[in-house]
Design a protein around this motif. Sequence first.
Motif, mmCIF file in Angstrom:
data_model
loop_
_atom_site.group_PDB
_atom_site.id
_atom_site.type_symbol
_atom_site.label_atom_id
_atom_site.label_comp_id
_atom_site.label_asym_id
_atom_site.label_seq_id
_atom_site.Cartn_x
_atom_site.Cartn_y
_atom_site.Cartn_z
ATOM 1 N N GLY A 102 0.744 -1.093 -0.125
ATOM 2 C CA GLY A 102 0.095 0.134 -0.200
ATOM 3 C C GLY A 102 0.954 1.138 -0.156
ATOM 4 N N GLY A 103 2.273 1.151 -0.067
ATOM 5 C CA GLY A 103 2.947 2.260 -0.128
ATOM 6 C C GLY A 103 2.913 3.063 -1.365
ATOM 7 N N THR A 104 2.726 4.349 -1.451
ATOM 8 C CA THR A 104 2.710 4.997 -2.662
ATOM 9 C C THR A 104 4.089 5.050 -3.367
ATOM 10 N N LEU A 105 4.246 4.761 -4.733
ATOM 11 C CA LEU A 105 5.347 4.786 -5.283
ATOM 12 C C LEU A 105 5.685 6.038 -6.211
ATOM 13 N N ALA A 106 4.488 6.381 -6.866
ATOM 14 C CA ALA A 106 4.367 7.427 -7.782
ATOM 15 C C ALA A 106 3.073 8.198 -7.795
ATOM 16 N N GLU A 107 2.694 9.233 -8.394
ATOM 17 C CA GLU A 107 1.315 9.735 -8.448
ATOM 18 C C GLU A 107 1.264 10.083 -10.058
ATOM 19 N N LEU A 108 0.188 9.419 -10.622
ATOM 20 C CA LEU A 108 -0.274 9.636 -11.905
ATOM 21 C C LEU A 108 -1.465 10.710 -12.092
ATOM 22 N N SER A 109 -0.985 11.703 -12.837
ATOM 23 C CA SER A 109 -2.282 12.768 -12.929
ATOM 24 C C SER A 109 -2.436 12.690 -14.195
ATOM 25 N N LEU A 110 -3.830 13.066 -14.566
ATOM 26 C CA LEU A 110 -4.185 13.178 -15.977
ATOM 27 C C LEU A 110 -4.811 14.575 -15.971
ATOM 28 N N ASP A 111 -4.509 15.619 -16.581
ATOM 29 C CA ASP A 111 -4.903 16.846 -16.674
ATOM 30 C C ASP A 111 -5.398 17.504 -17.748
ATOM 31 N N THR A 112 -6.731 18.066 -17.682
ATOM 32 C CA THR A 112 -7.208 19.028 -18.602
ATOM 33 C C THR A 112 -6.678 20.572 -18.340
ATOM 34 N N VAL A 113 -6.292 21.199 -19.136
ATOM 35 C CA VAL A 113 -5.385 22.468 -18.751
ATOM 36 C C VAL A 113 -6.131 23.551 -19.856
ATOM 37 N N ARG A 114 -6.408 24.719 -18.977
ATOM 38 C CA ARG A 114 -6.738 25.956 -19.828
ATOM 39 C C ARG A 114 -5.919 27.095 -19.513
ATOM 40 N N ALA A 115 -5.258 27.514 -20.582
ATOM 41 C CA ALA A 115 -4.086 28.592 -20.206
ATOM 42 C C ALA A 115 -4.741 29.838 -20.749
ATOM 43 N N ASP A 116 -4.648 31.423 -20.042
ATOM 44 C CA ASP A 116 -5.098 32.288 -20.320
ATOM 45 C C ASP A 116 -3.809 33.417 -20.270
ATOM 46 N N SER A 117 -3.605 34.196 -21.188
ATOM 47 C CA SER A 117 -2.327 34.741 -21.071
ATOM 48 C C SER A 117 -2.759 36.267 -20.351
ATOM 49 N N LEU A 118 -1.936 36.494 -19.525
ATOM 50 C CA LEU A 118 -2.153 37.957 -18.740
ATOM 51 C C LEU A 118 -1.120 39.063 -19.206
ATOM 52 N N LEU A 119 -0.725 38.940 -20.418
ATOM 53 C CA LEU A 119 0.409 39.805 -20.979
ATOM 54 C C LEU A 119 -0.164 40.920 -21.690
ATOM 55 N N GLY A 120 -1.541 40.785 -21.780
ATOM 56 C CA GLY A 120 -2.293 42.177 -22.452
ATOM 57 C C GLY A 120 -2.937 41.425 -23.681
ATOM 58 N N GLU A 121 -2.722 40.273 -24.069
ATOM 59 C CA GLU A 121 -3.190 39.710 -25.146
ATOM 60 C C GLU A 121 -4.365 38.745 -24.735
ATOM 61 N N ASP A 122 -5.483 38.675 -25.414
ATOM 62 C CA ASP A 122 -6.766 37.791 -25.110
ATOM 63 C C ASP A 122 -6.461 36.447 -25.923
ATOM 64 N N HIS A 123 -5.300 35.900 -25.462
ATOM 65 C CA HIS A 123 -4.959 34.498 -26.054
ATOM 66 C C HIS A 123 -5.249 33.526 -25.072
#
Length: 510
Positions: free
Chosen positions: A132-153
Amino acid sequence: MAQSKRETERKYAAPAADDIAWLPDLTGVDPVASLVDRGIEDLDAVYFDTADLRLARSSATLRRRTGGTDAGWHLKLPLEGDSREEIRVPLSEEVPDSLRDLVASRTRGAPLRPVVRLRTTRSVRDLVDTEGGTLAELSLDTVRADSLLGEDHHAVWTEMEVELGEEGDPALLDGIEKVLAKKGIDRAKSPSKLARALAETAPDQYGAPEAPPRVAPGSAGEHVCAYLREQARALVELDPAVRRGTPDAVHRMRVTCRRLRSALRSYRLVLDREATEPIRTELKWLAGELGAERDHEVLGDRLRTGLRELPGELVLGPVTARLTAWDAAQRAEARRRTLDALASPRYRELLERLHELTTRPPLRAKAARPPEKVMVKALTKEYDRLRRRMVPALELPPGSERDTAIHQARKAAKRLRYAAQAARPALGKPARRLGKRVKAVQKVSGDHHDGVVARDTLRRLAVAAHTAGESAFTWGLLHGQERASASAREEQLPVAWRRASRARPDRTYR
């Protein structure tokens, strides 16, 4: 209070996060016994950087994250391979001063601002063993990235992370990767979520690298500039460790300063002296400020070792207490000097100058020549300087004049060694042999100098003990041992020098 941990992970391109039918069975990877579903987390992170993304360009990330089990400020600094150091600070509205300091060598004083926001829906599974010891963690990610540098990308993608547990074996990641590869699941092209987010939402700022210096391929200039970039990068990366008092970090940063300073002197045929001399002056200043802490560290260790090795019946009076009090007072003052130097505008200006030097080096015409000519000439000049100091030093009788002369020769040996180190990629085995033999000269003369410094300190401690009515016997005994050790080093030095002289550049490169 900041917490630190080593994070070792690999990222993979994932077809989808909501349907995991594509995920292969990982229980065949020894010692994984099963996968335990830990549910879904919603994470919201705002990444901070300078306007020209100095942190991202140096593979560091600073974020403020909410959601999940580790909400707070996270600073990630690169380590070797798949590893990074993650430093966590509790959640606050503004960038914590402690983290602002740790990125100062990378930002060079430029203000931090939000650059991108990542919102991630994460499905987490633990890879566990039979107990039952944790060897590793597997993550499945859905990611949304929004720029904060002045462009609406913005950008959206899915990916998978496999992060090794605290006690996990790195070989486990290799086993998992083999299984994934058989199913056509490849490593992610971007090293981090932030790198991908910036590449897709701010390609103009992040996608345009700084123009590399115009140096002729294979030339002496190319080799010298590569060495300078390597050392300048090392100085920047060592800064956080020095601020946090990591063992040996001050020593390594000081050596890096010396390597840079020596290279700028040795290879004046390549770089314009008028442009590099001010940098050498500032590197000497920084090495001196760091030297207070490093020299005390070496001296304190030497004195404690000498005292510890004495039989108990030869330790008369409160010797240990006096040594401890001296050490604490000197160590505190030396530490203050280090931190004051790193917090100073002078240090930030030095970092700017090093950045300018490595991105737009002031090359001379001879920089375009082959290294076999330019670098060998530089090595020969440094060797001759060492010879002019070492030969007279060895002819002097024992005493303070000889001690000083050996110390000056030692400095010349360091310069020759660092020049050979810079030349090694171009000149190969002869430069490596020269550097190795000169290092032996430097070590013997360095041990000799450390003994000189120790004797001076022991005398002052003995005087203080006598003035306080304590026995000075033990201090005198340690002083005598240091004198005997110095005599042994003086006998070893001519032998080391003869071996080094047989690797002299003007003979090796004919």
